[in-house]
Design a protein around this motif. Sequence first.
Motif, PDB file in Angstrom:
ATOM      1  N   THR A 116      46.688 167.533  15.320  1.00  0.00           N
ATOM      2  CA  THR A 116      46.195 168.412  14.256  1.00  0.00           C
ATOM      3  C   THR A 116      45.066 167.731  13.499  1.00  0.00           C
ATOM      4  N   LYS A 152      41.431 175.869  24.930  1.00  0.00           N
ATOM      5  CA  LYS A 152      42.471 175.345  25.822  1.00  0.00           C
ATOM      6  C   LYS A 152      41.982 174.229  26.736  1.00  0.00           C
ATOM      7  N   VAL A 202      51.744 167.527  19.247  1.00  0.00           N
ATOM      8  CA  VAL A 202      50.597 168.383  18.894  1.00  0.00           C
ATOM      9  C   VAL A 202      49.637 167.584  18.021  1.00  0.00           C
ATOM     10  N   THR A 253      40.788 175.900  17.378  1.00  0.00           N
ATOM     11  CA  THR A 253      42.258 175.857  17.531  1.00  0.00           C
ATOM     12  C   THR A 253      42.723 176.662  18.741  1.00  0.00           C
ATOM     13  N   THR A 254      41.903 177.571  19.220  1.00  0.00           N
ATOM     14  CA  THR A 254      42.285 178.378  20.384  1.00  0.00           C
ATOM     15  C   THR A 254      41.645 177.868  21.680  1.00  0.00           C
ATOM     16  N   LEU A 258      45.656 171.774  17.340  1.00  0.00           N
ATOM     17  CA  LEU A 258      44.841 171.936  18.540  1.00  0.00           C
ATOM     18  C   LEU A 258      45.699 172.136  19.788  1.00  0.00           C
ATOM     19  N   GLN A 259      45.090 172.718  20.820  1.00  0.00           N
ATOM     20  CA  GLN A 259      45.758 172.849  22.114  1.00  0.00           C
ATOM     21  C   GLN A 259      45.328 171.755  23.088  1.00  0.00           C
ATOM     22  N   VAL A 260      44.364 170.926  22.684  1.00  0.00           N
ATOM     23  CA  VAL A 260      43.945 169.777  23.480  1.00  0.00           C
ATOM     24  C   VAL A 260      44.306 168.516  22.709  1.00  0.00           C
TER      25      VAL A 260
END
Length: 450
Positions: free
Chosen positions: A256, A302, A254, A299-300, A266-268
């Motif tokens: 960050t 995608k 992940v 943070t959301t 982050l999700q990427v």
Amino acid sequence: MRIHFIAIGGAAMHNLAIALHKKGFEVSGSDDVLFEPSVSRLRKHGILPAENGWYPEKITSDLDAVILGMHARIDNPELLKAQELGLKLYSYPEYVYEQSKDKQRIVIGGSHGKTTITSMILHALQAAGKDFDYLVGAQLEGFDTMVKLTAEAPVMVIEGDEYLASPIDRRPKFHLYKANVGIISGIAWDHINVFPTFQSYIDQFKIFIDTIEPGGRLIYSADDEVLNQVVAESAASVDKLPYTLPEYVIEDGVTTIISEGKKYPLQVFGEHNLLNMQAARLACESQGISTADFYSYITTFKGAARRLELVGKNDTASLFKDFAHSPSKLSATIHAVKTQFPQRKLIACIELHTFSSLNKEFLAEYAGTMDEADEAIVFIDNKTFEQKKMEPYPAKVVEDAFARAITFFNQPAALKTYLESAELLNANLLMMSSGNFGGIDLIELKNKIL
């Protein structure tokens, strides 16, 4: 307003047609061939042409405007009729400007990352409850169409590429939007069929900077040497805002961001996405969104479709697909996956599909771009050479160009068989193309190998 679209089926064209229909315009159109999802979307809104083909009788003097798509030829019978009648003819970027000239325009340019930066800006503006219009080059989660045009929104976010506006307007699209806030993510030679030298390509970005409204902002990557030189030489009366990588860590797969003592997971992932994020952050700052709020919203996020999109995974392996096709995109995407999963073997597969990437003289630009991959696969569908009327070349030419050992395929069936036999144990498979690998179904592939 009565608007007619010549070549209504294109990705941007059919979305613009729908946006104007929603705005209350009377919209008609024609095309000689229509594919999904254009057909379903146009039918849903009642503006799908009854028959494929060109019909000059649709072009009448009471039309307020005719919008010409890049797919049309200069001898198109509807175009000739519109010219004969002296109707107002627009390329779609010209008409987007026409509809947004009283708004603040954020225009995202650059050789890579445009769709992702645009998507990040839209995501943050939506999360902040802002009212905005947009034009983006991919279908995004949470957005019904790729174009939105309203009378009320005070700002429009526009993905502005450097390709030509229309068959009769040879200017790059992003020159026509007259940005208030302009973004350039980087400059790496592309579209060799239109810009035969790197200098002619660079010149398009110089012109773009000059089209930014006086007193506006230019947001640019400080990590790009060519771009830095272009900006340094520019006398445009705009505020120049450079950006670079933020502070970040990678833990347990992940990424960050760390900002003012706070952590934002982050999700990427990937340095190119972190750079894209900084461009988006500065653009959102112009709309009153603070750094802390932007990072909270992002943070959301995608990711955009086909941009390091996770097709599937298990405990020891993942399959990603990406739109990467140019040399700079290819190396950035490979670097991102290898950095995020340093302990895993990386099998990277690129399909050369565009005019530029297939050009024998341009191939040398790919030297070193796949060096970080543990195994490199290059695919060129022989049918693509036929469709583009280009002379095929042997695997040795490709291997010499990439300057490393590669596995080369020119038949989809052979590539499919090879990939299905891949042993993905503590490994990632990265599939990169602006095409579709000769029809290989990546979901089906995922189900077989993961």
